[in-house]
Enzyme design. Sequence first.
Site, PDB file in Angstrom:
ATOM      1  N   SER A  30      34.472  44.608  38.156  1.00 24.41           N
ATOM      2  CA  SER A  30      35.908  44.499  38.417  1.00 24.41           C
ATOM      3  C   SER A  30      36.641  45.773  37.985  1.00 24.41           C
ATOM      4  O   SER A  30      36.251  46.855  38.404  1.00 24.41           O
ATOM      5  CB  SER A  30      36.459  43.241  37.729  1.00 24.41           C
ATOM      6  OG  SER A  30      37.691  42.877  38.274  1.00 24.41           O
ATOM      7  N   ASP A  67      35.152  38.808  48.392  1.00 18.14           N
ATOM      8  CA  ASP A  67      35.377  38.812  46.943  1.00 18.14           C
ATOM      9  C   ASP A  67      36.539  37.877  46.585  1.00 18.14           C
ATOM     10  O   ASP A  67      37.663  38.054  47.049  1.00 18.14           O
ATOM     11  CB  ASP A  67      35.680  40.259  46.528  1.00 18.14           C
ATOM     12  CG  ASP A  67      35.829  40.432  45.032  1.00 18.14           C
ATOM     13  OD1 ASP A  67      36.654  39.713  44.428  1.00 18.14           O
ATOM     14  OD2 ASP A  67      35.136  41.296  44.467  1.00 18.14           O
ATOM     15  N   HIS A 104      33.039  36.795  42.358  1.00 20.83           N
ATOM     16  CA  HIS A 104      33.563  38.071  41.854  1.00 20.83           C
ATOM     17  C   HIS A 104      32.758  38.434  40.610  1.00 20.83           C
ATOM     18  O   HIS A 104      32.714  37.648  39.669  1.00 20.83           O
ATOM     19  CB  HIS A 104      35.049  37.912  41.513  1.00 20.83           C
ATOM     20  CG  HIS A 104      35.708  39.155  40.985  1.00 20.83           C
ATOM     21  ND1 HIS A 104      35.911  40.275  41.753  1.00 20.83           N
ATOM     22  CD2 HIS A 104      36.225  39.442  39.769  1.00 20.83           C
ATOM     23  CE1 HIS A 104      36.527  41.209  41.031  1.00 20.83           C
ATOM     24  NE2 HIS A 104      36.735  40.728  39.821  1.00 20.83           N
TER      25      HIS A 104
END
Length: 407
Positions: free
Chosen positions: A186, A282, A349
Amino acid sequence: MAVAAAAVLVLVLLSFSGPLCPRLLSASPSPSPPEPVALTLLACATEKGAVCLDGTPPGYHLQRGSGSGSRSWLIHLEGGAWCSTVERCSDRRMTVLGSSDFMKPIQFDGSGILDSDQNLNPDFYNWNKVYVRYCDGASFSGDAEGRAQDGSILHFRGLRIYEAVIDELMEKGLASATQAFLVGCSAGGLATLLHCDDFSARFPQEASVKCLADAGFFLDARDISGERSFRSAFDGVVQLQNVRKVLPKNCLANKDPTECFFPAELTKSIHTPVFILNSAYDSSQIRYILAPNSSDPNKLWLSCKDNIKNCNSIQTQVLHGFRNAMVNDMKVAQVKEDWGMFIDSCFTHCQAHYGISWNSPISPRLGNKTIAEAVGDWYTGRRQIVKYNDCEYPCNPTCSSLLPTPP
Ligand SMILES: *[C@@H]1O[C@H](CO)[C@@H](O)[C@H](O)[C@H]1NC(C)=O
Ligand SMILES: *[C@@H]1O[C@H](CO)[C@@H](O)[C@H](O)[C@H]1NC(C)=O
């Protein structure tokens, strides 16, 4: 067959738990669960201004490697979004993402690429592993000072944190690594792209240095109302925290710094081999880039953002459009020969640091490979590089609805 196997299992259990061999039992106690890995604070780094948003020292967790992994190092940069305004960065100081006052030891066990179990993490289990805490709010890249409404100082020192951590690890053995792997998910995946070449330049030619950006390929896309709301938020991060120092000079020469903060631009100038791991659907990008609340006043997307299975056919078409944009933005990475890719179509994610996604019976598979196999094949070079690119959702039967969709 099953009955026979069960009988064998019972026998094995009996022979280990029965009173027949008490000496064996006392000599090899059942393995105790792995200890949480302690937090190391960089207290001296505060002199160089390497501090969290609230001025507390930054920190990391180091688990030493062993055996064949003792000169191999995996550095994981933690993620956790960004703060783009004075108000948000002020609030963030009261959380673990802005102050080491709230940080505690963490458990690496079950964390995919950080796991020390050889069966679950065959290529990296015995490496030195470092989990670097994220407490600056700008992907380890800002360098500025701000002021909160109450007059207190906001420290935007992500770049200094990254440098102080790497410098300290160098002294602790990283400098003599034969293999070094910078990874992150991330906002940490974006940080990995931002720092990959700098990281690699710190090692002698003969060391094998690579990077893995997990769920860090954020798109500069319009949301469902046609606005570039995510670019505006990124613009806030870039300006407020001053991330200019880490942006590629050739991009800055003819583009806006905020554009240069996006992976589509960043990847163009990276020379080090990188593995791009991302879902084309995502879950966080759908929530925060494609259909943020501001773009959906009637909340028509709420259940779809919650679970892709709830999306109607029109929404699914919009998601396919997002996927096409991502695949298009990744063309740069696609053509780099020594880069790896695993672009699945599972609603999730961050996939490298969850055991369930990394290497488990319900891991996403492409070309029948788990992520652990695809990354391991690429890192070690034991197989020819395959760039895995999934078909459109919901074509992949290995996409489990149990995969994590962290905020
Ligand atoms: C968006 O709205 C929903 C429902 O009102 C809320 O639960 C969610 O937290 C909001 N998301 C953000 C990022 O504010
Ligand atoms: C897929 O891989 C698994 C092992 O990971 C193997 O048992 C199975 O036979 C493979 N399937 C195909 C179709 O190759």
